[in-house]
Design a protein around this motif. Structure first.
Motif, short mmCIF file in Angstrom:
data_model
loop_
_atom_site.label_atom_id
_atom_site.label_comp_id
_atom_site.label_asym_id
_atom_site.label_seq_id
_atom_site.Cartn_x
_atom_site.Cartn_y
_atom_site.Cartn_z
N THR A 53 61.93 45.86 14.16
CA THR A 53 63.12 46.48 15.13
C THR A 53 64.36 45.81 13.89
OG1 THR A 53 62.35 45.48 16.84
CG2 THR A 53 62.14 47.50 17.06
N TYR A 54 63.43 44.98 13.46
CA TYR A 54 64.73 43.93 12.13
C TYR A 54 65.36 44.51 11.88
CZ TYR A 54 61.17 42.31 9.51
OH TYR A 54 60.61 43.30 8.35
N ALA A 56 66.08 47.80 12.41
CA ALA A 56 67.40 48.65 13.46
C ALA A 56 68.93 47.90 12.60
CB ALA A 56 67.27 48.47 14.39
N ASP A 57 68.86 46.71 12.81
CA ASP A 57 69.76 45.27 12.27
C ASP A 57 70.52 45.43 10.94
OD1 ASP A 57 69.72 45.34 15.53
OD2 ASP A 57 68.54 42.83 14.77
N LYS A 82 61.55 52.63 14.04
CA LYS A 82 62.31 51.39 14.59
C LYS A 82 63.30 51.01 14.64
CE LYS A 82 60.29 50.78 9.67
NZ LYS A 82 59.68 50.13 9.11
N TYR A 83 64.46 52.26 13.87
CA TYR A 83 65.98 51.90 14.67
C TYR A 83 65.79 52.96 15.86
CZ TYR A 83 66.65 53.70 10.09
OH TYR A 83 66.74 53.70 7.41
N GLY A 86 64.59 49.61 17.97
CA GLY A 86 65.73 48.32 18.44
C GLY A 86 66.91 49.31 18.32
N ARG A 90 68.27 46.50 21.49
CA ARG A 90 70.32 46.19 21.37
C ARG A 90 71.16 46.85 22.42
NH1 ARG A 90 72.60 44.97 16.24
NH2 ARG A 90 74.43 46.32 16.77
N ARG A 96 65.70 41.41 18.71
CA ARG A 96 64.69 41.78 18.34
C ARG A 96 64.13 40.68 17.58
NH1 ARG A 96 69.54 43.35 19.78
NH2 ARG A 96 70.29 42.61 17.98
N ALA A 122 61.97 49.78 24.90
CA ALA A 122 61.27 50.62 23.68
C ALA A 122 61.03 51.94 23.78
CB ALA A 122 60.48 49.63 22.79
#
Length: 449
Positions: A53-54, A56-57, A82-83, A86, A90, A96, A122
């Motif tokens: 999920t990183y 997404a960041d 994953k977006y 994530g 958030r 994440r 999630a």
């Protein structure tokens, strides 16, 4: 004039009722999939998605030229889930996982980069997309038959154990499937309008929406490409309708091409793996990918996914389907048995053919086949009335899905059978409603006599 006003008023009432039905289906499906969500056991692949999920960041921050986009996790799992997961973390204020967690999962698939609370959060995007898929099936059934068929088809998909369990997991499968049927719903709306001679701008907006959904479907999972294959099949089918004016046929083809362009643009724009050009030192594999064009990177995605499937066939020989006979037999038995609405909540894939798991095929497969006959008859009636044969379009959609699933099917794993379920639910619902109509007409006739 009064007659025209009455027709317009009736049409508005039908439209209002259809939208209210769609909202009701969405609410009921969301509640059904979310009910007692923590009781759904965690699945190994859920933690793979959470560990990545990183991405997404990185995407939210606009860091789309980082070296991470060319690493193995970036192209092994599709970006859209994953977006979504994530962004859910958030929104909930949860940390994440990072790149180290993703690489750790590949080293040990038992690793879990998070808590039960993060996993539950999630899962919510999947729940909502699962409900969206039911709404889209309702729309397809309403356009092809009527609201009763649409509602029953949505309910059949909602209670399908295979669809339900994947709508409660933080994975890509139901997200992709819901976007496939959403693409079909939007483009069938376009298809019907254009073939009926309504060539206004709303049809092209719907075609663009279909393309957007189709691009997102492929971003959720590569088998989401089925969405645009259905659009292509409907465009070719329109060309084959002899009583439709040539101008209307080519309007459908143009709309399909427009949807295809939007789909490809969406897929490229939202997947930095295809466009990233990071600076600085890269490992040899990433450096090789950095030299590829967008087309070569797309091919790399397909080759990688096919290679993974072949590798899984070697790792899980008891599930492997190496021959055409194996594929066809498991689609007929498992696809309509244990993975149909009459199947068990939990299946055992180690047993290829099992009466305890697959008994439902004896009822479900004939019902779907009967629904195909009903759709054929309904399409003939639509043709006679001078309308676009949307019931025949559902037959085409179901046939394309069955052909693609059967041709590709590498393993007898539940997720591969998901794309069989929406079309089957639509045809079965058509058969049930047609039978109910016949019974009611006979009863009314008997009472009248």
């Amino acid at each position: 004039m009064a007659n025209s006003d009455a027709k317009d008023s009736a049409s508005r009432r039908r439209t209002r009722s259809s939208w209210l039905g769609a909202i009701a289906i969405g609410v009921v499906a969301t509640l059904a999939f979310a009910y007692d969500l923590p009781s759904e056991p965690s699945f190994v692949d859920e933690w793979a998605y959470l560990s990545q999920t990183y991405y997404a960041d990185l995407w939210v921050a606009g860091e789309t030229n980082r070296g991470e986009w060319l690493e193995y996790p970036a192209y092994d799992l599709p970006p859209l889930p994953k977006y979504l997961f994530g962004l859910a973390l958030r929104a909930g204020g949860y940390h994440r996982p990072g790149r180290t967690d993703a690489l750790k999962w590949y080293g040990d698939t038992r690793s879990q980069s998070g808590t039960t609370a993060t996993l539950m959060l999630a899962r919510w995007p999947t729940v909502l997309f699962g409900a969206l898929g039911c709404v889209a099936v309702y729309g397809l059934g309403t356009m092809a038959f009527d609201r009763r068929v649409g509602g029953l088809a949505a309910l059949l998909l909602m209670i399908n154990p295979l669809y339900r369990v994947h709508a409660r997991r933080a994975m890509s499968d139901v997200i992709a499937e819901s976007l496939i049927v959403l693409t079909a719903c939007a483009f069938l709306w376009t298809w019907r309008r254009l073939l009926n001679g309504r060539l206004g701008p709303s049809a092209w907006l719907l075609a663009g929406a279909a393309g957007l959904a189709g691009g997102l479907a492929a971003l959720a999972k590569l088998n989401g490409a089925l969405a645009m294959l259905i659009v292509l099949a409907w465009a070719l089918f329109a060309l084959a309708l002899p009583w439709i004016a040539t101008k209307r046929k080519w309007a459908v083809v143009t709309a399909a091409l427009f949807a295809g362009v939007v789909s490809i643009a969406t897929f490229i724009a939202l997947n930095p793996f295809l466009t990233a050009q990071p600076r600085g030192a890269l490992n040899p594999d990433s450096a090789a990918i950095a030299k590829m064009s967008i087309g070569q990177r797309m091919r790399h995605l397909v080759v990688h996914r096919m290679g993974v499937s072949r590798g899984q066939m070697g790792l899980f020989p008891h599930n492997a389907l190496p021959t055409a006979y194996d594929k066809i037999a498991t689609v007929c038995v498992q696809g309509f048995g244990r993975f149909g609405p009459l199947g068990p909540h939990e299946s055992n894939s180690r047993i290829r053919y099992d009466p305890k798991q697959d008994w439902g095929a004896v009822l479900w497969l004939p019902l779907v086949a009967l629904g195909a006959i009903v759709a054929e008859v309904r399409g003939q009636a639509q043709r006679s009335a001078g309308e676009a044969p949307t019931a025949w379009a559902i037959l085409v959609q179901t046939g394309v899905a069955m052909l693609v699933v059967t041709a590709y099917l590498p393993l007898a794993w539940d997720r591969y059978y998901l794309s069989l379920q929406p079309g089957s639910a639509l045809l079965a619902a058509g058969a049930v409603v047609a039978a109910a109509n016949r019974i009611l007409r006979r009863r009314a006739g008997a009472e009248g006599s």
